[in-house]
Write a protein that holds these residues in place. Structure first.
Motif, PDB file in Angstrom:
ATOM      1  N   ASP A   1      36.121  41.300  46.572  1.00  0.00           N
ATOM      2  CA  ASP A   1      36.748  42.206  47.546  1.00  0.00           C
ATOM      3  C   ASP A   1      36.703  43.629  47.003  1.00  0.00           C
ATOM      4  O   ASP A   1      36.877  43.848  45.798  1.00  0.00           O
ATOM      5  CB  ASP A   1      38.201  41.757  47.758  1.00  0.00           C
ATOM      6  CG  ASP A   1      38.793  42.281  49.048  1.00  0.00           C
ATOM      7  OD1 ASP A   1      39.069  41.464  49.946  1.00  0.00           O
ATOM      8  OD2 ASP A   1      38.982  43.511  49.169  1.00  0.00           O
ATOM      9  N   ASP A   2      36.518  44.587  47.901  1.00  0.00           N
ATOM     10  CA  ASP A   2      36.398  45.990  47.471  1.00  0.00           C
ATOM     11  C   ASP A   2      37.755  46.705  47.392  1.00  0.00           C
ATOM     12  O   ASP A   2      37.804  47.844  46.938  1.00  0.00           O
ATOM     13  CB  ASP A   2      35.482  46.771  48.431  1.00  0.00           C
ATOM     14  CG  ASP A   2      36.062  46.834  49.831  1.00  0.00           C
ATOM     15  OD1 ASP A   2      36.424  45.765  50.374  1.00  0.00           O
ATOM     16  OD2 ASP A   2      36.175  47.947  50.382  1.00  0.00           O
TER      17      ASP A   2
ATOM     18  N   ASP B   1      34.872  38.845  50.892  1.00  0.00           N
ATOM     19  CA  ASP B   1      35.346  39.811  51.884  1.00  0.00           C
ATOM     20  C   ASP B   1      34.157  40.321  52.725  1.00  0.00           C
ATOM     21  O   ASP B   1      33.003  40.230  52.283  1.00  0.00           O
ATOM     22  CB  ASP B   1      35.981  40.958  51.074  1.00  0.00           C
ATOM     23  CG  ASP B   1      36.447  42.112  51.914  1.00  0.00           C
ATOM     24  OD1 ASP B   1      36.806  41.898  53.084  1.00  0.00           O
ATOM     25  OD2 ASP B   1      36.453  43.240  51.383  1.00  0.00           O
TER      26      ASP B   1
ATOM     27  N   ASP C   1      34.241  43.690  55.001  1.00  0.00           N
ATOM     28  CA  ASP C   1      34.103  45.152  55.016  1.00  0.00           C
ATOM     29  C   ASP C   1      34.053  45.692  53.590  1.00  0.00           C
ATOM     30  O   ASP C   1      34.988  45.506  52.809  1.00  0.00           O
ATOM     31  CB  ASP C   1      35.276  45.789  55.780  1.00  0.00           C
ATOM     32  CG  ASP C   1      35.315  45.293  57.214  1.00  0.00           C
ATOM     33  OD1 ASP C   1      34.281  45.395  57.890  1.00  0.00           O
ATOM     34  OD2 ASP C   1      36.360  44.774  57.648  1.00  0.00           O
ATOM     35  N   GLY C   2      32.957  46.335  53.261  1.00  0.00           N
ATOM     36  CA  GLY C   2      32.796  46.894  51.920  1.00  0.00           C
ATOM     37  C   GLY C   2      32.106  45.943  50.960  1.00  0.00           C
ATOM     38  O   GLY C   2      31.802  46.325  49.825  1.00  0.00           O
TER      39      GLY C   2
HETATM   40 MG   LIG Z   1      36.987  45.045  52.232  1.00  0.00          MG
END
Ligand SMILES: [Mg+2]
Ligand SMILES: Cc1cn([C@H]2C[C@H](O)[C@@H](COP(=O)(O)O)O2)c(=O)[nH]c1=O
Length: 217
Positions: A154-155, A21, A23-24
């Motif tokens: 993934d966050d 992923d 973002d994050g």
């Molecule tokens: Mg993310």
């Protein structure tokens, strides 16, 4: 810096497919948002990174300010995605995955519905921060359940429960500001960050598993 991805066509079925992923995980969405929020509203209170508690930053700002502050417009403005800072260790971590000849590495990220700035800037961010070669590995989708792979880093805690299909990947829940207290569930493994040795350990185990199928067939 030159990144050479091993030829994925030849050995595809023997490789571990890792989806990462953005973002994050690669870029620090929360830190980028906070920086821009404080520039735009120097006199307003703000939510420090260690007090973030929702996946979507605008939800927490909405709780704090109601409709008087338009957090969404920050996320949608030009250059927001382009200027996001890197998560610590992301470049080294990605290079260590890309350098493994038993790993097939992809970046799997969801664009905003209002895609005008976001989509191009995500490509530019990857090119600027990881190198142009990595742009060939980008998968843009708002439904990650349709993407095949062994692992998704993934966050978002409930990512495997979203989407139109039963996800085939195992979710490696990447620790970032908003999910630092979340306890992994539904078979997730929580990674403390890019330096967490568990990442390569679970990949090594998957490589062994894949090769063991060959041994019995
Ligand atoms: Mg993310
Ligand atoms: C954290 C956060 C994210 N978004 C947007 C930004 C991206 O388009 C997606 C998240 O994508 P991911 O692939 O699941 O990381 O959602 C947002 O609008 N507000 C936020 O706080």
């Amino acid at each position: 810096m030159m990144v050479i991805f091993p030829d994925s066509a030849k050995m595809f079925d023997k490789k571990v497919c890792v989806l990462v992923d953005m973002d994050g995980v690669l870029c620090d969405f929360d830190a980028g948002f906070l920086q821009r929020f404080r520039q735009m509203h120097p006199d307003l209170p703000f939510i420090p990174l260690d007090e973030r508690n929702s996946v979507y930053v605008e939800e927490q700002y909405m709780e704090m300010f109601g409709a008087s502050v338009d957090a969404r417009s920050i996320v949608e403005e030009k250059d927001f995605f382009l200027n996001l800072p890197k998560i610590e260790g992301a470049l080294k971590g990605m290079l260590s995955l890309a350098g493994r000849d038993d790993v097939n590495l992809f970046i799997c990220t969801s664009p905003l519905r209002k895609f005008e700035n976001c989509v191009l800037e995500k490509y530019r961010w990857v090119s600027n921060n990881l190198g142009k070669k990595f742009t060939e590995k980008i998968i843009l989708t708002r439904d990650k359940s349709v993407v095949n792979g062994h692992f998704l880093i993934d966050d978002k805690p409930d990512i495997s429960q979203q989407g139109s299909q039963v996800a085939r990947w195992k979710h490696l829940l990447f620790t970032t500001h908003h999910n630092r207290h979340v306890i992994p569930e539904n078979g997730q493994i929580k990674l403390s960050g890019w330096n967490d040795p568990v990442l390569h350990t679970v990949i090594d185990e998957k490589v062994k598993e894949i090769n063991s199928y060959d041994a019995v067939s």
